[in-house]
Design an enzyme around this catalytic site. Structure first.
Site: not given
Ligand code: IMP
Length: 453
Positions: A18, A51
Site C-alpha cells: 500500500d 489499487h
Molecule cells: P494472502 O496474500 O491473501 O495470502 O495474505 C497473506 C498476508 O499478506 C496477509 O497478512 C495480507 O493482509 C497480506 N497482504 C496480501 N496482499 C497485500 C497487499 O496488497 N497489501 C498489504 N498486505 C497484503
C-alpha cells in the site's frame, strides 16, 4: 556489472504494501507511451492485490490482477506464469476495464498458459483452514497460499488445463479439495467464498463448479497462450519495446524475505521475474529497479507490529490526512515512523537500484520528523531480521530531522524548488540506503510529483 537493458523498469513495494506503486507506474508508463510500445508484465500474486485508478472524468476502476498498463493504448499486458489467477474475478475486472473506456480494450492482453489457477476451491479451503490455525495470521481470503501450495505439491491446475477444458483434471482437483475441506470438518459445495465485486457465492457441486469454470474460460480462452517466444523477441528489441514490470504486494510481504509470519506466498522481489519469464528476463539486467516507499511514515495491516508503531494523536492525524484505511475493508491501518533499517534490508534483498518516495506532503511543521536508523537490544546495536518474534524484542534508535512546509513541497515542480528541509531528508535517506531517489510524489494526480534528474 551486469548488462543493462535499456527501457526496462520494475516497480515494487519497498515496505509492507500500500505504498502507492500504481501512482509511480503510471508516471513511468506515461513517459514511455507514445515513444515505445509498453509491455506491462505482472509476475506474482493474484486477486489479493488492489489499487484504484481514477480517470479525469471521475470514473474509478479497481485493478486487482491486471497491471495499470492495461489502460495504455497499444500496450501489451502480460499476466505471467508466476501469478495465481481467478477466472471469475478476471472477467469482472475485464468488464470494469472495458466500461471505463467505452467498452473498448486499449491493450493487447496475454495470459501465460502456464499461469496457475486460484479458484473458489482454494478460497473455501483457506477459510476452513483458518479455523484450525492457532494464532491465525489471516489472509485476503483469495486462496493465494493454497494455489501456490498446489505448485509445491506438484498438482496445480494451470491455465493450459482449461484450454481446451480438461474435464478430468478439474474433476480430480475438485475431489481433492472436497476431501481436504471435509477432513477439516467442512462441506466444499456449501462453503461460501468472496468474489471481487463484493458478492459471496457457494462453491457448488462438482457439476456447478465445472459449468461455471467452463463458461468463464470460454471468454478468457482467446487471451491464453504461450508467451515465452513473444517476450524473448520483444526483450531483444530495446528501441521499440519498453518493459514495465509491476510487482504486487511488497518486499516486506515476500514469502522468504518478508517479516514472518505476516507474509504472502509469492516472490515479491524483482527476482520472481526470472522464473516467471522462464529465464528470458534476468532482473539483474533491468535498468531501473525501483522500491516505492512512503516518505515520512509507514503503514501496516494484519497482525504485524511495527517496531516504530506510533499511537495516539499523531497516528490519527497521519491516518486521516493520508487516508490510511484498508481499500476494501476500511479498517484503520497501523501507522509507524519511517523505519530505514527495515527498508535498507528490503532494498538489499530486492537488489533495488532506486527509491521512489510517495506522500512527501504528509509533514507537519510543528512535529519533527522521526526516522528509525538503528535497532538496539539492551544497549547493543543489533541487525534487522525479518521475523516478528525477533522484532518484538528490539528498540528503535531515532534520528530527528526538520519537517518541511506542506505548502512549499506541494508547489514544487522539480528538485530545485523543494524546500531545503525536504532536500535534506532525501539526501539523508538516500545516503543511508545507499541508492538514489528516482522520483517523489505529493499527491495522487500526475502533476503532483516529478522525477529527480
Ligand atoms: P494472502 O496474500 O491473501 O495470502 O495474505 C497473506 C498476508 O499478506 C496477509 O497478512 C495480507 O493482509 C497480506 N497482504 C496480501 N496482499 C497485500 C497487499 O496488497 N497489501 C498489504 N498486505 C497484503
Amino acid at each position: 556489472m551486469p548488462d543493462v537493458r535499456k527501457n526496462s523498469v520494475v516497480v515494487c513495494g519497498g515496505a509492507y504494501g500500500d505504498e502507492g506503486k500504481g501512482r509511480i507506474v503510471d508516471q513511468i508508463v506515461s513517459e514511455f507511451a507514445g515513444r515505445q510500445r509498453v509491455i506491462a508484465y505482472r509476475d506474482n500474486g493474484g486477486a489479493n492485490a488492489g489499487h484504484t485508478i481514477e480517470f479525469p472524468d471521475g470514473k474509478r476502476v479497481a485493478l486487482h490482477q491486471f497491471p495499470s498498463g492495461v489502460f495504455i493504448p497499444d500496450s501489451t499486458v502480460i499476466l505471467g506464469k508466476g501469478m495465481v489467477l481467478h477466472p471469475g474475478d478476471l472477467l469482472l475486472e475485464l468488464a470494469d476495464i472495458k466500461s471505463a473506456k467505452h467498452e473498448k480494450l486499449l491493450a493487447d492482453i496475454m495470459i501465460d498458459e502456464m499461469a496457475v489457477l486460484a479458484l473458489d476451491t482454494h478460497r473455501a479451503f483457506e477459510s476452513i483452514l483458518k479455523q484450525w490455525q492457532t494464532g491465525s495470521k489471516g489472509s485476503t481470503g483469495r486462496g493465494i497460499a493454497p494455489a501456490y501450495a498446489d505448485v509445491l505439491l506438484r498438482h496445480p491446475l494451470r491455465m493450459r488445463d482449461l484450454k481446451p477444458f480438461n474435464s478430468d483434471s478439474v474433476t480430480s482437483h475438485y475431489k481433492l479439495y472436497k476431501a481436504l475441506v471435509k477432513g477439516l470438518g467442512g462441506n466444499l459445495a456449501n462453503t461460501e467464498v468472496p468474489t471481487l465485486n463484493g458478492d459471496v457465492i457457494k462453491v457448488g457441486t462438482l457439476r456447478e463448479f465445472k459449468k461455471r469454470l467452463k463458461s468463464q474460460m470460454k471468454v478468457l480462452k482467446p487471451y491464453v497462450r504461450s508467451v515465452d517466444g513473444f517476450i524473448e523477441d520483444a526483450w531483444k528489441d530495446k528501441e521499440k519495446n519498453a518493459f514495465v514490470f509491476e510487482k504486487a504486494q511488497a518486499i516486506g510481504l515476500d514469502s522468504r524475505w518478508g517479516v514472518y509470519p505476516d507474509v504472502t506466498a509469492s516472490d515479491t522481489t524483482p527476482a520472481g521475474i526470472y522464473s516467471s519469464t522462464s529465464g528470458v528476463v534476468n532482473p539483474d539486467n533491468i535498468e531501473l529497479k525501483i522500491g516505492v516507499i512512503k516518505a515520512t511514515y509507514m503503514s501496516s495491516v494484519g497482525v504485524r507490529v511495527l517496531p516504530t508503531l506510533i499511537q495516539g494523536e499523531l497516528a490519527e492525524r497521519i491516518r486521516k490526512d493520508a487516508n490510511e484505511y484498508g481499500a476494501t475493508t476500511k479498517r484503520p491501518r497501523d501507522i509507524g515512523y519511517l523505519d530505514l533499517v527495515a527498508i535498507k534490508f528490503f532494498a538489499k534483498v530486492g537488489k533495488l537500484t532506486h527509491i521512489a518516495f510517495t506522500h512527501m506532503d504528509i509533514t507537519y511543521e510543528d512535529t519533527p520528523l522521526k526516522i528509525c536508523v538503528g535497532y538496539k537490544k539492551t544497549s547493543n546495536e543489533v541487525l534487522f531480521k525479518p521475523d516478528q518474534e525477533y522484532l518484538n524484542t528490539v528498540k528503535p534508535v531515532y534520528k530527528n530531522l526538520k519537517p518541511w512546509s506542506q505548502q512549499l513541497v506541494a508547489k514544487a515542480k522539480n528538485y530545485k524548488q523543494l524546500p531545503k528541509e525536504a532536500k535534506d531528508f532525501l539526501k539523508f535517506a538516500s545516503d543511508y540506503l545507499g541508492i538514489p531517489v528516482y522520483m517523489i510524489t505529493t499527491g495522487p494526480k500526475r502533476e503532483q510529483g516529478f522525477v529527480i534528474d
